[in-house]
Design a protein around this motif. Structure first.
Motif, PDB file in Angstrom:
ATOM      1  N   CYS A  39       1.318  -1.063  -0.198  1.00  0.00           N
ATOM      2  CA  CYS A  39      -0.289   0.497   0.071  1.00  0.00           C
ATOM      3  C   CYS A  39       0.870   1.337   0.059  1.00  0.00           C
ATOM      4  O   CYS A  39       0.422   2.411  -0.102  1.00  0.00           O
ATOM      5  CB  CYS A  39      -1.384  -0.617   1.372  1.00  0.00           C
ATOM      6  SG  CYS A  39      -0.161  -0.108   2.712  1.00  0.00           S
ATOM      7  N   GLN A  40       2.287   1.464  -0.225  1.00  0.00           N
ATOM      8  CA  GLN A  40       2.676   2.567   0.166  1.00  0.00           C
ATOM      9  C   GLN A  40       2.873   3.522   1.051  1.00  0.00           C
ATOM     10  O   GLN A  40       3.905   4.154   0.933  1.00  0.00           O
ATOM     11  CB  GLN A  40       2.668   3.510  -1.484  1.00  0.00           C
ATOM     12  CG  GLN A  40       2.249   2.462  -2.568  1.00  0.00           C
ATOM     13  CD  GLN A  40       4.225   1.474  -2.840  1.00  0.00           C
ATOM     14  OE1 GLN A  40       5.331   2.079  -2.914  1.00  0.00           O
ATOM     15  NE2 GLN A  40       3.809   0.124  -3.683  1.00  0.00           N
ATOM     16  N   HIS A  41       2.648   2.883   1.980  1.00  0.00           N
ATOM     17  CA  HIS A  41       2.514   3.739   3.322  1.00  0.00           C
ATOM     18  C   HIS A  41       3.951   2.966   3.782  1.00  0.00           C
ATOM     19  O   HIS A  41       4.664   2.076   3.943  1.00  0.00           O
ATOM     20  CB  HIS A  41       1.367   3.146   4.408  1.00  0.00           C
ATOM     21  CG  HIS A  41       2.016   3.166   5.623  1.00  0.00           C
ATOM     22  ND1 HIS A  41       1.357   4.390   6.146  1.00  0.00           N
ATOM     23  CD2 HIS A  41       2.372   2.476   7.214  1.00  0.00           C
ATOM     24  CE1 HIS A  41       1.338   4.612   7.444  1.00  0.00           C
ATOM     25  NE2 HIS A  41       1.870   3.515   7.862  1.00  0.00           N
ATOM     26  N   GLN A  42       4.319   4.404   4.532  1.00  0.00           N
ATOM     27  CA  GLN A  42       5.506   4.424   5.269  1.00  0.00           C
ATOM     28  C   GLN A  42       5.688   4.744   6.799  1.00  0.00           C
ATOM     29  O   GLN A  42       4.922   5.137   6.858  1.00  0.00           O
ATOM     30  CB  GLN A  42       6.641   5.905   4.761  1.00  0.00           C
ATOM     31  CG  GLN A  42       6.768   5.437   3.355  1.00  0.00           C
ATOM     32  CD  GLN A  42       7.978   6.474   2.278  1.00  0.00           C
ATOM     33  OE1 GLN A  42       8.405   7.445   3.192  1.00  0.00           O
ATOM     34  NE2 GLN A  42       7.699   6.488   1.304  1.00  0.00           N
ATOM     35  N   ALA A  43       6.867   3.882   7.703  1.00  0.00           N
ATOM     36  CA  ALA A  43       7.218   3.933   8.961  1.00  0.00           C
ATOM     37  C   ALA A  43       8.596   4.120   9.518  1.00  0.00           C
ATOM     38  O   ALA A  43       9.110   3.903   8.508  1.00  0.00           O
ATOM     39  CB  ALA A  43       6.214   2.563   9.076  1.00  0.00           C
ATOM     40  N   TRP A  44       8.385   4.756  10.490  1.00  0.00           N
ATOM     41  CA  TRP A  44       9.943   4.637  11.661  1.00  0.00           C
ATOM     42  C   TRP A  44       9.231   3.310  11.791  1.00  0.00           C
ATOM     43  O   TRP A  44       8.575   3.250  12.940  1.00  0.00           O
ATOM     44  CB  TRP A  44       9.722   5.900  11.603  1.00  0.00           C
ATOM     45  CG  TRP A  44      10.870   7.059  10.941  1.00  0.00           C
ATOM     46  CD1 TRP A  44       9.110   7.869  10.693  1.00  0.00           C
ATOM     47  CD2 TRP A  44      11.568   7.000  10.488  1.00  0.00           C
ATOM     48  NE1 TRP A  44      10.122   8.445   9.733  1.00  0.00           N
ATOM     49  CE2 TRP A  44      11.111   8.419   9.596  1.00  0.00           C
ATOM     50  CE3 TRP A  44      13.157   7.049  10.449  1.00  0.00           C
ATOM     51  CZ2 TRP A  44      12.305   9.314   9.107  1.00  0.00           C
ATOM     52  CZ3 TRP A  44      14.340   7.393   9.883  1.00  0.00           C
ATOM     53  CH2 TRP A  44      13.942   8.906   9.458  1.00  0.00           C
ATOM     54  N   ILE A  45      10.994   2.858  12.111  1.00  0.00           N
ATOM     55  CA  ILE A  45      11.173   1.867  13.332  1.00  0.00           C
ATOM     56  C   ILE A  45      12.522   1.650  13.746  1.00  0.00           C
ATOM     57  O   ILE A  45      13.814   1.650  12.946  1.00  0.00           O
ATOM     58  CB  ILE A  45      10.521  -0.210  12.497  1.00  0.00           C
ATOM     59  CG1 ILE A  45      10.750  -1.071  13.276  1.00  0.00           C
ATOM     60  CG2 ILE A  45      11.386  -0.144  11.247  1.00  0.00           C
ATOM     61  CD1 ILE A  45      10.412  -1.678  12.844  1.00  0.00           C
ATOM     62  N   PRO A  46      13.115   1.298  14.933  1.00  0.00           N
ATOM     63  CA  PRO A  46      13.957   1.211  15.716  1.00  0.00           C
ATOM     64  C   PRO A  46      14.813   0.285  14.594  1.00  0.00           C
ATOM     65  O   PRO A  46      14.515  -0.920  14.618  1.00  0.00           O
ATOM     66  CB  PRO A  46      13.597   1.229  17.531  1.00  0.00           C
ATOM     67  CG  PRO A  46      12.751   1.948  17.826  1.00  0.00           C
ATOM     68  CD  PRO A  46      11.557   1.309  16.490  1.00  0.00           C
ATOM     69  N   ARG A  47      16.308   0.206  14.505  1.00  0.00           N
ATOM     70  CA  ARG A  47      17.410  -0.859  14.552  1.00  0.00           C
ATOM     71  C   ARG A  47      17.592  -2.153  14.866  1.00  0.00           C
ATOM     72  O   ARG A  47      16.572  -3.045  14.253  1.00  0.00           O
ATOM     73  CB  ARG A  47      18.460  -0.593  14.217  1.00  0.00           C
ATOM     74  CG  ARG A  47      19.415  -1.564  13.624  1.00  0.00           C
ATOM     75  CD  ARG A  47      20.878  -0.770  13.310  1.00  0.00           C
ATOM     76  NE  ARG A  47      21.278   0.009  12.248  1.00  0.00           N
ATOM     77  CZ  ARG A  47      21.608  -0.194  11.674  1.00  0.00           C
ATOM     78  NH1 ARG A  47      22.037  -1.489  11.326  1.00  0.00           N
ATOM     79  NH2 ARG A  47      22.157   0.620  11.177  1.00  0.00           N
TER      80      ARG A  47
END
Length: 64
Positions: A39-47
């Motif tokens: 769906c092309q959604h972007q998210a930030w996630i810790p390494r």
């Protein structure tokens, strides 16, 4: 520590609500920005959280 680069496509353990469990890495560092292939959604996630949740690396980015 897993070697991940911008452009790699990974499969995570849990699927995104859209149904896809494949993500493209958009930015690396302490936090990663990943984009859902479905769906092309972007998210930030810790390494650390990302490395723990990777099931497999589907495609490596093209090296120049």
């Amino acid at each position: 520590m897993v070697q991940l680069n911008v452009g790699d496509i990974v499969r995570l353990r849990k699927p995104h609500p859209c149904g896809s469990s494949e993500w493209k890495i958009m930015r690396t560092g302490m936090d990663f920005r990943i984009q859902c292939i479905g769906c092309q959604h972007q998210a930030w996630i810790p390494r650390i959280k990302l490395e723990r949740n990777i099931k497999e690396i589907l495609q490596r980015a093209e090296e120049d």
